[in-house]
Design an enzyme around this catalytic site. Structure first.
Site, PDB file in Angstrom:
ATOM      1  N   GLU A  37     -74.966 -36.708  12.771  1.00 45.24           N
ATOM      2  CA  GLU A  37     -74.229 -35.477  13.056  1.00 45.24           C
ATOM      3  C   GLU A  37     -73.986 -35.309  14.556  1.00 45.24           C
ATOM      4  OE1 GLU A  37     -72.744 -33.125  11.162  1.00 45.24           O
ATOM      5  OE2 GLU A  37     -73.090 -34.567   9.557  1.00 45.24           O
ATOM      6  N   CYS A 202     -50.246 -34.397   2.039  1.00 40.00           N
ATOM      7  CA  CYS A 202     -50.247 -33.279   1.077  1.00 40.00           C
ATOM      8  C   CYS A 202     -49.975 -33.750  -0.355  1.00 40.00           C
ATOM      9  CB  CYS A 202     -49.219 -32.227   1.486  1.00 40.00           C
ATOM     10  SG  CYS A 202     -49.603 -31.433   3.080  1.00 40.00           S
TER      11      CYS A 202
END
Length: 350
Positions: A37, A202
């Site tokens: 992270e 998309c």
């Protein structure tokens, strides 16, 4: 919030197309999750993987990292950039040894109290390492939520960020038990591979039916970009000094600021300052130094134009020797020190 329109289809997409073979997932330990992270902040997965593997190869456990020297940690981080991350990682490891028996704490407030761990990073560690129900809000998630919910305004402003946090928490409440780690990874993968900043896919989106930006023709406009601001330009000069043995003179940068704690060439903002330093430290003719190719390096808040110069067979003045923050280094020892990436590239080119 209806999880059937967002969380569940996103998880179904992740099961088929998500990243399941990242090195910090096998084995998935709190230490490896935390390290990944921190490395992934401001840095893409493909760039991080070789650094992560090298880092855990040398520091396989949190106590190993805590026991290492600053030079060793910075040498294994050098080239990854944003060096405050490495300093905070090292400091947090030492604090975990002091306060938490050498482990990361499974507690949100205790994690946030560690250097370099903010709200989203603490949540990502808890959700991925232990499957706890916490929402994340990194850059990918901000972009996804701003588009899906049609949130206008730059996400860096407190009001917009507060709105996005509320939406992130509402979504995470709908995630089925046992899928929190997958959902956290799914959001990051989705933002990185489909709901990209530029040219989002998309047509392949698993949650397109509920996307406000797609419905209203705002995909390219959201999230609202940061207000424009010209990047300042700065100039500096540096000296690459070699002694008769071919060793290079390096200085350690201060513990704060640009390239903090890394080893680099003697450097000054002006020619006058560098010349004055040279005359105190080195015998010889400053003007005999040869110009090397200009280095242009962009930091987050300015662009640096660094002019390096090279002087061979440099001799220190009597009484001037190595100390904790300045030393002559052989080329074979360069690999053991943390050097800024542009300086290492310069030295490698010679």
């Amino acid at each position: 919030m209806d999880g059937d329109r967002f969380a569940r289809p996103l998880l179904a997409w992740f099961d088929r197309h998500g990243r399941h073979d990242l090195p910090w997932q096998h084995p998935r330990t709190p230490y490896r999750v935390w390290l990944s992270e921190i490395m992934l902040q401001q840095t893409q997965v493909a760039t991080v993987i070789p650094y992560f593997l090298r880092f855990v190869g040398r520091f396989p456990t949190l106590p190993d990292l805590a026991a290492a020297s600053t030079d060793e940690v910075m040498a294994h981080w050098a080239g990854l950039g944003y060096y405050a991350r490495a300093r905070n990682l090292h400091a947090a490891a030492r604090r975990c040894v002091e306060l938490h028996a050498g482990d990361l704490p499974r507690d949100f407030d205790a994690l946030r109290a560690l250097p370099g761990i903010g709200r989203s990073t603490a949540a990502a560690i808890l959700s991925q390492a232990w499957g706890d129900r916490f929402a994340i809000l990194d850059g990918n998630v901000k972009r996804v939520l701003a588009r899906w919910h049609g949130v206008h305004g730059w996400p860096g402003t407190p009001a917009v960020e507060k709105q996005l946090w509320a939406l992130a928490e509402a979504h995470v409440a709908t995630v089925p038990e046992g899928r929190l780690a997958d959902y956290t990874q799914a959001q990051m993968d989705f933002g990185a591979t489909l709901c990209r900043r530029a040219r989002p896919a998309c047509g392949e989106c698993p949650v397109s039916s509920g996307c406000t930006a797609l419905r209203e023709g705002l995909v390219e406009a959201l999230p609202t970009p940061r207000p424009g601001k010209a990047l300042p330009e700065r100039e500096a000069v540096a000296l690459l000094l070699e002694n008769a043995r071919g060793e290079l003179l390096l200085q350690r940068r201060p513990p704060t600021g640009i390239w903090a704690s890394l080893w680099t060439l003697p450097q000054a903002d002006t020619e006058t300052e560098l010349r004055a330093w040279f005359e105190r430290q080195i015998e010889g003719d400053y003007d005999a130094a040869d110009d090397l190719p200009l280095i242009v390096h962009t930091f987050s808040h300015y662009r640096l134009h660094l002019q390096p110069r090279r002087l061979r067979r440099a001799t220190p003045r009597p009484g001037v020797g190595d100390n904790g923050d300045q030393r002559w280094v052989s080329r074979t020892d360069l690999a053991s020190l943390g050097l800024p990436a542009p300086i290492r590239r310069l030295l490698d080119s010679l």
